[in-house]
Design an enzyme around this catalytic site. Structure first.
Site, PDB file in Angstrom:
ATOM      1  N   ASP A 182     -10.437  10.773   7.632  1.00  0.00           N
ATOM      2  CA  ASP A 182     -10.585  10.700   9.088  1.00  0.00           C
ATOM      3  C   ASP A 182     -11.391  11.900   9.561  1.00  0.00           C
ATOM      4  O   ASP A 182     -11.673  12.833   8.814  1.00  0.00           O
ATOM      5  CB  ASP A 182      -9.229  10.612   9.779  1.00  0.00           C
ATOM      6  CG  ASP A 182      -8.413  11.852   9.579  1.00  0.00           C
ATOM      7  OD1 ASP A 182      -8.959  12.823   9.051  1.00  0.00           O
ATOM      8  OD2 ASP A 182      -7.237  11.850   9.955  1.00  0.00           O
ATOM      9  N   ASP A 200      -3.181   2.988   8.584  1.00  0.00           N
ATOM     10  CA  ASP A 200      -2.712   4.141   7.824  1.00  0.00           C
ATOM     11  C   ASP A 200      -1.499   4.656   8.548  1.00  0.00           C
ATOM     12  O   ASP A 200      -1.388   4.510   9.770  1.00  0.00           O
ATOM     13  CB  ASP A 200      -3.761   5.258   7.766  1.00  0.00           C
ATOM     14  CG  ASP A 200      -3.767   6.077   9.039  1.00  0.00           C
ATOM     15  OD1 ASP A 200      -3.062   7.098   9.092  1.00  0.00           O
ATOM     16  OD2 ASP A 200      -4.464   5.690   9.999  1.00  0.00           O
ATOM     17  N   CYS A 241      13.700  -6.257  -4.549  1.00  0.00           N
ATOM     18  CA  CYS A 241      12.498  -5.502  -4.933  1.00  0.00           C
ATOM     19  C   CYS A 241      12.417  -5.392  -6.448  1.00  0.00           C
ATOM     20  O   CYS A 241      13.429  -5.221  -7.121  1.00  0.00           O
ATOM     21  CB  CYS A 241      12.546  -4.111  -4.306  1.00  0.00           C
ATOM     22  SG  CYS A 241      11.118  -3.097  -4.726  1.00  0.00           S
ATOM     23  N   CYS A 275      10.319  -3.116  -8.009  1.00  0.00           N
ATOM     24  CA  CYS A 275       9.573  -1.896  -8.355  1.00  0.00           C
ATOM     25  C   CYS A 275      10.315  -1.104  -9.435  1.00  0.00           C
ATOM     26  O   CYS A 275      11.485  -1.340  -9.710  1.00  0.00           O
ATOM     27  CB  CYS A 275       9.312  -1.040  -7.115  1.00  0.00           C
ATOM     28  SG  CYS A 275      10.672   0.042  -6.605  1.00  0.00           S
ATOM     29  N   CYS A 317      13.631   0.391  -8.296  1.00  0.00           N
ATOM     30  CA  CYS A 317      14.724  -0.576  -8.152  1.00  0.00           C
ATOM     31  C   CYS A 317      15.168  -1.144  -9.496  1.00  0.00           C
ATOM     32  O   CYS A 317      16.297  -1.595  -9.639  1.00  0.00           O
ATOM     33  CB  CYS A 317      14.307  -1.681  -7.183  1.00  0.00           C
ATOM     34  SG  CYS A 317      14.269  -1.057  -5.475  1.00  0.00           S
ATOM     35  N   HIS A 333       9.306   3.788  -3.776  1.00  0.00           N
ATOM     36  CA  HIS A 333       9.818   2.503  -3.322  1.00  0.00           C
ATOM     37  C   HIS A 333       9.215   2.086  -1.978  1.00  0.00           C
ATOM     38  O   HIS A 333       8.809   0.933  -1.802  1.00  0.00           O
ATOM     39  CB  HIS A 333      11.343   2.529  -3.216  1.00  0.00           C
ATOM     40  CG  HIS A 333      11.902   1.331  -2.522  1.00  0.00           C
ATOM     41  ND1 HIS A 333      12.058   0.107  -3.143  1.00  0.00           N
ATOM     42  CD2 HIS A 333      12.278   1.142  -1.223  1.00  0.00           C
ATOM     43  CE1 HIS A 333      12.523  -0.770  -2.270  1.00  0.00           C
ATOM     44  NE2 HIS A 333      12.665  -0.170  -1.096  1.00  0.00           N
TER      45      HIS A 333
END
Lengths: 340, 340
Positions: free
Chosen positions: A60, A236, A274, A276, A279, A305
């Site tokens: 940015d 973002d 989840c 991931c 998890c 996560h």
């Protein structure tokens, strides 16, 4: 885009970002300009090499950070004068400086310098500020044409506070100048949520739909889906990583704060739905213990996560759009998410 | 053994420990007893499952922690009374309690409760304290025979302050009782280095050489090699991870503090002679920036490297011993390490 303010997405390694499926991150020109300095990064091979991140980097312009973090700032006709929040040193940056810094960092998508107005602000003041933002945008584009070899993208930023006619004028002028994408700036600065949504809806619909439409600094899972339905393509936000470090995690059934004693002996993963790495391997009880004991691993696991959760949400949103069932997807998600 | 005080080696994941080549970690009974509590860990499947670490876990007895961290502690004939450093609550633990806690955590190697004397201390006081430590050791062994199924190890701890005859008596009595390994305790409590080395040399040589000899709470790379040559087989220390979080890293040419401005634009890895993941992917300049900006990733990378460095040093030491060239190996390493 996860936010890597100082050249790292807090608590997470670039390898983990890749594993999560992240393809683009945001870095802050303001922060990197002040520390370690863009010349240091340039000497060390540019931001990608410096950070060991081979995905896309959007930087940015620093306008928002100067506005919100610097202890003293003053927008002049030619640029912004400000004091460093780190050591109080004085700096002055023109729109061209800001572009040059981003080019020397090697960012893939650069943002033009804008003036971020505060809320509330009078119409006349907003109009004067917008004129400056537009003048800077024009100068930036001209400078860009000289410097860039067509490999990178330059995005314009729509300002105009909460005044619809100013927002309209801004979009019109920016599109005339011609950018590779358009961002909605000057939001999340204290205005009521309903007003923000009205502006997003209004201005979002004016932006060219064949180019990326980017809403800066937003937001929660519900906001992301709402704003996608208003035409937004990119976001973002530091929220998912910031709340993670405080022990709050996203789940399909809403946010959960692990500091709550009910999770003390909870053998389940953060989110039953989840898949991931966190998890699959760790219990809520253990991660709660780490958060309570202020252990770094706790922040690593919750951050991982939360990023996975949002990245997967965006993947599912894209799929739903392609399959022409986004409205139902959004409705179902929000219903489950709010049914805590 | 890296130190995982609160059930995590600070800043590092169990997956990374495995990647580094670590096979055993130390956890603190005192800390885990107070938070989250051993019953919580037991309910969540024991310490291995809780922490997702499938390697070996040694738990210390808590004697040293009560001695050094608790704001108020008093060793009675039957056990130790102390206040929690977290919430000031009062606790009383007997040697049997401490063993039961370690068994319920599921640790692979348990330590008996001992009384860690301070330095300096009079002979008479040290003698009285040692008698208690020995009585507790005897009781612990008897309790252990009832509880353990021969799958775990129980280590005794040699006390006796800096008095050689007390140390001798302690070794003699502990060996009579019979343990799976012997630790040297009561060191690094303020005594001069030369005196510490004398005690290690003296007492180390008395310990049965066919069983693990463990020096608690030590140390630097030089100390590790020196103590190995005095017969020590096992160490634990928070030093490598603690200094890492402050930006200090081990290299073959000594410790380096990354906060030093000379590393600002340094494109080299932390250690040119290291082949760890951090040294293969990151520059000193970047890691210095992360440390200066207090970013978690900085602490992750320095911790990873320091653990890798020490683990490799221990691997090389074992190899040198097997090949009967340890003295030369030690001399060469220390010469290079101190040639900064």
């Amino acid at each position: 885009m996860p936010v890597g303010t100082q050249g790292t997405v807090k608590a997470i390694s670039p390898e983990e970002l890749r594993e999560i499926g992240i393809r683009i991150i945001l870095c802050n020109t303001y922060h990197l300009y002040l520390r370690p300095g863009y010349k240091v990064i340039q000497k060390l091979g540019g931001l990608h090499k410096f950070t060991n991140w081979d995905g896309v980097i959007l930087t940015d312009s620093g306008g928002y950070q100067i506005f919100s973090i610097s202890p003293l700032q003053k927008a002049k006709a030619e640029g912004i004068k400000f004091k460093s929040h780190i050591d109080g040193s004085e700096h002055f940056l023109t729109p061209m400086d800001v572009l040059k810094i981003q080019l020397s960092l090697g960012s893939d998508i650069a943002m033009v310098l804008d003036e971020c107005t505060s809320y509330p602000i009078g119409y006349k003041e907003a109009k004067t500020s917008l004129e400056k933002t537009l003048r800077w945008a024009k100068m930036s584009k001209l400078a860009w044409l000289n410097e860039d070899k067509g490999e990178r993208g330059l995005f314009g930023i729509v300002q105009g506070s909460t005044f619809k006619d100013l927002r309209e004028k801004c979009v019109e002028e920016l599109v005339k100048i011609g950018f590779d994408g358009y961002a909605l700036g000057g939001l999340s600065v204290g205005e009521p949520l309903s007003l923000r949504e009205e502006i997003i809806k209004h201005t979002g619909s004016l932006l060219p739909s064949h180019q990326p439409r980017y809403l800066m600094g937003i937001g929660t899972p519900e906001e992301l889906l709402e704003d996608i339905s208003l035409g937004i393509d990119m976001f973002d936000c530091a929220l998912p990583t910031r709340i993670a470090r405080n022990g709050t995690v996203f789940t399909r059934r809403g946010k959960k704060n692990l500091r709550n004693a009910r999770y003390r002996e909870d053998p389940n993963p953060l989110d039953l739905e989840c898949d991931c790495y966190v998890c699959k391997n760790y219990s809520k009880g253990y991660i709660r213990h780490l958060i309570q004991a202020r252990e770094i691993l706790g922040m690593r696991l919750t951050t991982y996560h939360n990023l996975y959760f949002l990245n997967r949400l965006m993947e599912e949103a894209r799929k739903a759009i392609k399959e022409d069932r986004f409205d139902k997807f959004k409705k179902d998600f929000i219903q489950e998410y709010q049914d805590t």
